[in-house]
Design an enzyme around this catalytic site. Structure first.
Site, PDB file in Angstrom:
ATOM      1  N   TYR A  81      21.719  43.539  29.418  1.00 34.68           N
ATOM      2  CA  TYR A  81      22.449  42.642  30.315  1.00 34.68           C
ATOM      3  C   TYR A  81      21.769  41.278  30.401  1.00 34.68           C
ATOM      4  O   TYR A  81      22.437  40.247  30.396  1.00 34.68           O
ATOM      5  CB  TYR A  81      22.609  43.268  31.698  1.00 34.68           C
ATOM      6  CG  TYR A  81      23.294  44.625  31.677  1.00 34.68           C
ATOM      7  CD1 TYR A  81      24.278  44.928  30.739  1.00 34.68           C
ATOM      8  CD2 TYR A  81      22.947  45.617  32.575  1.00 34.68           C
ATOM      9  CE1 TYR A  81      24.895  46.163  30.706  1.00 34.68           C
ATOM     10  CE2 TYR A  81      23.566  46.860  32.549  1.00 34.68           C
ATOM     11  CZ  TYR A  81      24.536  47.133  31.618  1.00 34.68           C
ATOM     12  OH  TYR A  81      25.143  48.363  31.587  1.00 34.68           O
ATOM     13  N   ARG A 131      22.267  51.935  19.235  1.00 41.28           N
ATOM     14  CA  ARG A 131      21.404  50.951  18.571  1.00 41.28           C
ATOM     15  C   ARG A 131      22.114  50.243  17.409  1.00 41.28           C
ATOM     16  O   ARG A 131      21.471  49.762  16.487  1.00 41.28           O
ATOM     17  CB  ARG A 131      20.079  51.562  18.099  1.00 41.28           C
ATOM     18  CG  ARG A 131      19.298  52.302  19.155  1.00 41.28           C
ATOM     19  CD  ARG A 131      18.794  51.483  20.308  1.00 41.28           C
ATOM     20  NE  ARG A 131      18.047  50.313  19.868  1.00 41.28           N
ATOM     21  CZ  ARG A 131      17.830  49.239  20.621  1.00 41.28           C
ATOM     22  NH1 ARG A 131      18.294  49.185  21.839  1.00 41.28           N
ATOM     23  NH2 ARG A 131      17.146  48.225  20.167  1.00 41.28           N
ATOM     24  N   ARG A 132      23.441  50.198  17.471  1.00 38.68           N
ATOM     25  CA  ARG A 132      24.210  49.502  16.447  1.00 38.68           C
ATOM     26  C   ARG A 132      24.908  48.266  16.981  1.00 38.68           C
ATOM     27  O   ARG A 132      25.660  47.619  16.271  1.00 38.68           O
ATOM     28  CB  ARG A 132      25.277  50.447  15.862  1.00 38.68           C
ATOM     29  CG  ARG A 132      24.707  51.572  15.040  1.00 38.68           C
ATOM     30  CD  ARG A 132      25.806  52.434  14.407  1.00 38.68           C
ATOM     31  NE  ARG A 132      26.823  51.633  13.762  1.00 38.68           N
ATOM     32  CZ  ARG A 132      28.126  51.940  13.779  1.00 38.68           C
ATOM     33  NH1 ARG A 132      28.561  53.023  14.385  1.00 38.68           N
ATOM     34  NH2 ARG A 132      28.994  51.164  13.173  1.00 38.68           N
ATOM     35  N   GLU A 174      26.394  46.964  38.579  1.00 40.48           N
ATOM     36  CA  GLU A 174      25.212  47.604  39.139  1.00 40.48           C
ATOM     37  C   GLU A 174      24.585  48.449  38.046  1.00 40.48           C
ATOM     38  O   GLU A 174      25.302  49.058  37.251  1.00 40.48           O
ATOM     39  CB  GLU A 174      25.553  48.520  40.326  1.00 40.48           C
ATOM     40  CG  GLU A 174      26.015  47.812  41.571  1.00 40.48           C
ATOM     41  CD  GLU A 174      27.525  47.621  41.630  1.00 40.48           C
ATOM     42  OE1 GLU A 174      27.987  46.872  42.504  1.00 40.48           O
ATOM     43  OE2 GLU A 174      28.241  48.204  40.796  1.00 40.48           O
ATOM     44  N   ALA A 184      29.397  53.247  27.902  1.00 39.62           N
ATOM     45  CA  ALA A 184      28.664  54.286  27.173  1.00 39.62           C
ATOM     46  C   ALA A 184      28.988  54.196  25.691  1.00 39.62           C
ATOM     47  O   ALA A 184      30.098  53.841  25.297  1.00 39.62           O
ATOM     48  CB  ALA A 184      29.030  55.680  27.694  1.00 39.62           C
TER      49      ALA A 184
END
Length: 160
Positions: free
Chosen positions: A131, A93-94, A119, A86
């Site tokens: 990912y 967005r950095r 997952e 997280a």
């Protein structure tokens, strides 16, 4: 088709393991990021497992060090298993998530891991895109893995 590129993490970004005094900030980031966040107790329990790492992304600022994101992963035998990641809402967005994923993979490689797994919710298109950009590929599906919403998980793997 162009794939979205997340900007590189800022140069002042550092990584370190979570300490008990970091729990309030990590819990805050977790609650901001998820409909069904991990509890404080669950995050705290990860600190006690020898195979678990809670790695923080931190920046130094005028008021001292500030936690901007975290990743929870297990290193079991030759596998890095990512359980949670997280980024603070105001820091998204950095490239922090990308940097945390790369740091976890690098740490696993240094300790002999040859595979990374995770997952992800089928509906989490942004995470899946991240990912895939890192080289993960879909290896399977876990039906109703996220029981609260009866949502499937996509199992993704990366050869390290």
């Amino acid at each position: 088709m162009r794939r979205p590129i997340e900007p590189p993490a800022p140069a002042e970004l550092r990584f370190r393991r979570m300490r008990p005094e970091d729990l309030p900030r990590v819990v805050e980031i977790e609650k901001d990021g998820f409909q069904h966040p991990w509890s404080r107790e669950l995050l705290e329990r990860e600190l006690s497992h020898a195979w678990s790492t809670v790695l923080l992304a931190v920046e130094d600022g005028p008021r001292g060090e500030r936690v901007v994101g975290f990743i929870v992963y297990w290193l079991v035998h030759d596998e890095v298993h990512v359980l949670n990641i997280a980024t603070a809402r105001e820091e998204r967005r950095r490239g922090i998530g990308l940097a945390l994923m790369e740091e976890a993979a690098d740490a696993g490689r240094r300790r002999g891991a040859t595979l990374a797994t995770l997952e992800v919710r089928r509906s989490n298109e942004a995470a899946i895109a991240l990912y895939r950009a890192l080289g993960y590929r879909q290896a399977g599906v876990r039906p109703n893995y996220y029981a609260e919403e009866k949502e499937d998980a996509i199992v993704m793997v990366l050869d390290l």
